[in-house]
Design a protein around this motif. Structure first.
Motif, short mmCIF file in Angstrom:
data_model
loop_
_atom_site.label_atom_id
_atom_site.label_comp_id
_atom_site.label_asym_id
_atom_site.label_seq_id
_atom_site.Cartn_x
_atom_site.Cartn_y
_atom_site.Cartn_z
N ALA A 26 0.84 -0.98 -0.03
CA ALA A 26 -0.23 0.00 0.04
C ALA A 26 1.05 1.20 -0.08
CB ALA A 26 -0.85 0.08 1.10
N ALA A 27 1.92 1.35 0.94
CA ALA A 27 2.79 2.09 0.96
C ALA A 27 3.50 2.58 -0.76
CB ALA A 27 3.88 2.08 1.72
N LEU A 28 3.85 1.61 -1.20
CA LEU A 28 4.51 1.76 -2.53
C LEU A 28 3.59 2.21 -3.38
CD1 LEU A 28 6.71 -1.58 -2.84
CD2 LEU A 28 7.64 0.66 -2.24
N ASP A 29 2.31 1.68 -3.42
CA ASP A 29 1.06 2.13 -4.33
C ASP A 29 1.07 3.80 -4.17
OD1 ASP A 29 0.90 -0.21 -5.58
OD2 ASP A 29 -0.78 -0.67 -4.50
N GLU A 30 1.08 4.04 -2.77
CA GLU A 30 0.83 5.51 -2.60
C GLU A 30 1.82 6.37 -3.12
OE1 GLU A 30 0.24 8.39 1.15
OE2 GLU A 30 0.28 6.49 1.48
N GLU A 31 3.39 5.90 -2.92
CA GLU A 31 4.42 6.92 -3.83
C GLU A 31 4.47 6.62 -5.11
OE1 GLU A 31 7.06 7.76 -1.80
OE2 GLU A 31 5.71 7.73 -0.13
N PRO A 65 8.60 8.15 -6.83
CA PRO A 65 9.92 7.66 -7.36
C PRO A 65 10.49 8.34 -8.42
CG PRO A 65 8.11 5.86 -7.18
CD PRO A 65 7.38 7.48 -6.70
N PHE A 66 9.96 9.36 -9.05
CA PHE A 66 10.59 10.11 -9.87
C PHE A 66 11.88 10.99 -9.42
CE2 PHE A 66 11.32 14.43 -12.15
CZ PHE A 66 11.45 13.96 -13.18
N LEU A 67 11.73 11.09 -8.23
CA LEU A 67 12.65 11.85 -7.55
C LEU A 67 14.05 10.99 -7.26
CD1 LEU A 67 10.64 13.76 -4.50
CD2 LEU A 67 11.41 14.58 -6.78
N TRP A 68 13.90 9.78 -7.39
CA TRP A 68 15.20 8.97 -7.21
C TRP A 68 15.80 8.72 -8.77
CZ3 TRP A 68 17.22 7.06 -2.93
CH2 TRP A 68 16.25 7.47 -1.85
N LEU A 69 15.49 9.28 -9.62
CA LEU A 69 16.20 9.30 -10.90
C LEU A 69 17.43 10.06 -10.98
CD1 LEU A 69 13.10 9.37 -13.47
CD2 LEU A 69 14.51 7.39 -13.00
N PRO A 70 17.47 11.27 -10.43
CA PRO A 70 18.75 11.86 -10.47
C PRO A 70 19.91 10.90 -9.32
CG PRO A 70 16.95 13.59 -9.83
CD PRO A 70 16.47 12.10 -9.89
N ALA A 71 19.13 10.55 -8.30
CA ALA A 71 20.15 9.65 -7.53
C ALA A 71 20.57 8.37 -8.19
CB ALA A 71 19.40 9.36 -6.13
N ALA A 77 6.46 -2.62 -9.94
CA ALA A 77 7.61 -2.98 -9.36
C ALA A 77 8.75 -3.56 -10.30
CB ALA A 77 7.51 -4.25 -8.19
N PHE A 78 8.30 -4.17 -11.32
CA PHE A 78 9.33 -4.49 -12.22
C PHE A 78 9.88 -3.49 -13.12
CE2 PHE A 78 10.01 -6.95 -16.48
CZ PHE A 78 11.26 -7.28 -16.27
N SER A 79 8.83 -2.68 -13.56
CA SER A 79 8.97 -1.37 -14.51
C SER A 79 10.01 -0.41 -13.42
CB SER A 79 7.68 -0.68 -14.72
OG SER A 79 7.94 0.50 -15.39
N ALA A 80 9.75 -0.34 -12.22
CA ALA A 80 10.57 0.63 -11.27
C ALA A 80 12.00 -0.10 -11.32
CB ALA A 80 10.02 0.63 -10.05
N ALA A 81 12.32 -1.22 -11.29
CA ALA A 81 13.64 -1.96 -11.37
C ALA A 81 14.25 -1.58 -12.65
CB ALA A 81 13.41 -3.38 -11.15
#
Length: 297
Positions: free
Chosen positions: A39-44, A50-56, A96-100
């Protein structure tokens, strides 16, 4: 003799201490935690965080490039980034697979950007002490209490072949300079290769100099005077030279108005020109742990 009836509280401690504690089950704990994490991942994901992690992730890829023992094959790294980006788009229905896949694409893109940047700024660097005549355009001048430090874009160097001539050198001059950014100079200088890190993990000036296309550092021997240029500078050099002249004019005005190290600090905060600081002031600010304020300005 008949026994008295027990009070309700009698034997309570025995019952509590004697009760068997429920056994911990990792499977049960995981089963209870899994829906909360999902549920937390769906909310994020819904909030696009998760877009904010792209620069990292891209920054991590650039670090991988800097730490790599050999140069990567750029076309292969770029193709990897493009491939995983396409796969992430095709798998967008599986979060999840797409985020990886997106994370891997960002890592590869960061490594590609680092390699591309290094290849784009690649320029010759001295590997020995050099003394000779240099001719070139002044790109930037930083005034000091006694003298100045400036960047010279080298057009020609005595006794050096064009493929061995540094693109840019950083020179130190004693005394007030009779030139400004954008002027053409012919000078005699003593040059050294950019210094490497003196300690493992220490500051590596040679690496920073490489990305700034500085192939040597040294000092001017004799007097440096502006001369008519045999050819006109390109528009980028003229533009940045005009900006540097304006910054120096403002820095000197602030420094002369305030005076001393207070004026040097004010000039650094306003213009970013911090070479007017005395060595004592630099040491005091560094010991106070606030030199980053001057650097960031």
């Amino acid at each position: 003799m008949a026994s008295l009836p027990k009070r309700p509280t009698e034997g309570l401690a025995d019952r509590i201490l004697g009760a068997a504690a429920p056994a911990f089950s990792p499977r049960a704990a995981f089963a209870a935690l899994r829906p909360r994490v999902a549920a937390a991942l769906d909310e994020e994901w819904d909030l696009r965080r998760p877009f904010l992690w792209l620069p990292a992730a891209a920054g991590a890829g650039a670090i991988f490039y800097l730490l790599a023992p050999t140069e990567p094959v750029l076309w292969l790294v770029g193709a990897t980034a493009a491939l995983f980006a396409v796969l992430a788009f095709l798998a967008r229905g599986r979060r999840a697979f797409s985020a990886a896949l997106i994370a891997i694409a960002a890592l590869a893109a960061g490594e590609f950007a680092g390699g591309w940047r290094a290849a784009r700024v690649d320029a010759p660097a001295l590997d020995h002490i050099y003394i000779g005549e240099l001719a070139g355009f002044v790109e930037e001048v930083d005034f000091r209490p006694q003298g100045a430090r400036f960047l010279l874009r080298v057009v020609e160097a005595e006794k050096l072949a064009p493929e061995k001539t540094p693109y840019r050198v950083r020179l130190t001059l004693r005394g007030a300079p009779d030139f400004a950014a954008g002027d053409f100079l012919t000078i005699k200088a003593r040059l050294l290769p950019p210094a490497r890190a003196s300690l493992p993990g220490g500051y590596d000036f040679a690496r920073d100099a490489y990305f700034e296309r500085i192939g040597a550092v040294g000092n001017v021997l004799g007097k440096a005077e502006a001369l008519p240029a045999p050819e006109s500078a390109d528009w980028r050099l003229r533009f940045y030279a005009a900006v540097d002249r304006a910054r120096n004019a403002l820095a000197l005005r602030v420094y002369d108005s305030v005076g001393g190290d207070n004026g040097a600090i004010a000039a650094a905060m306003v213009t970013g020109k911090r070479d007017l600081l005395s060595p004592e002031a630099r040491e005091t600010i560094a010991k106070a742990g606030i030199f980053h304020i001057i650097t960031i300005s």
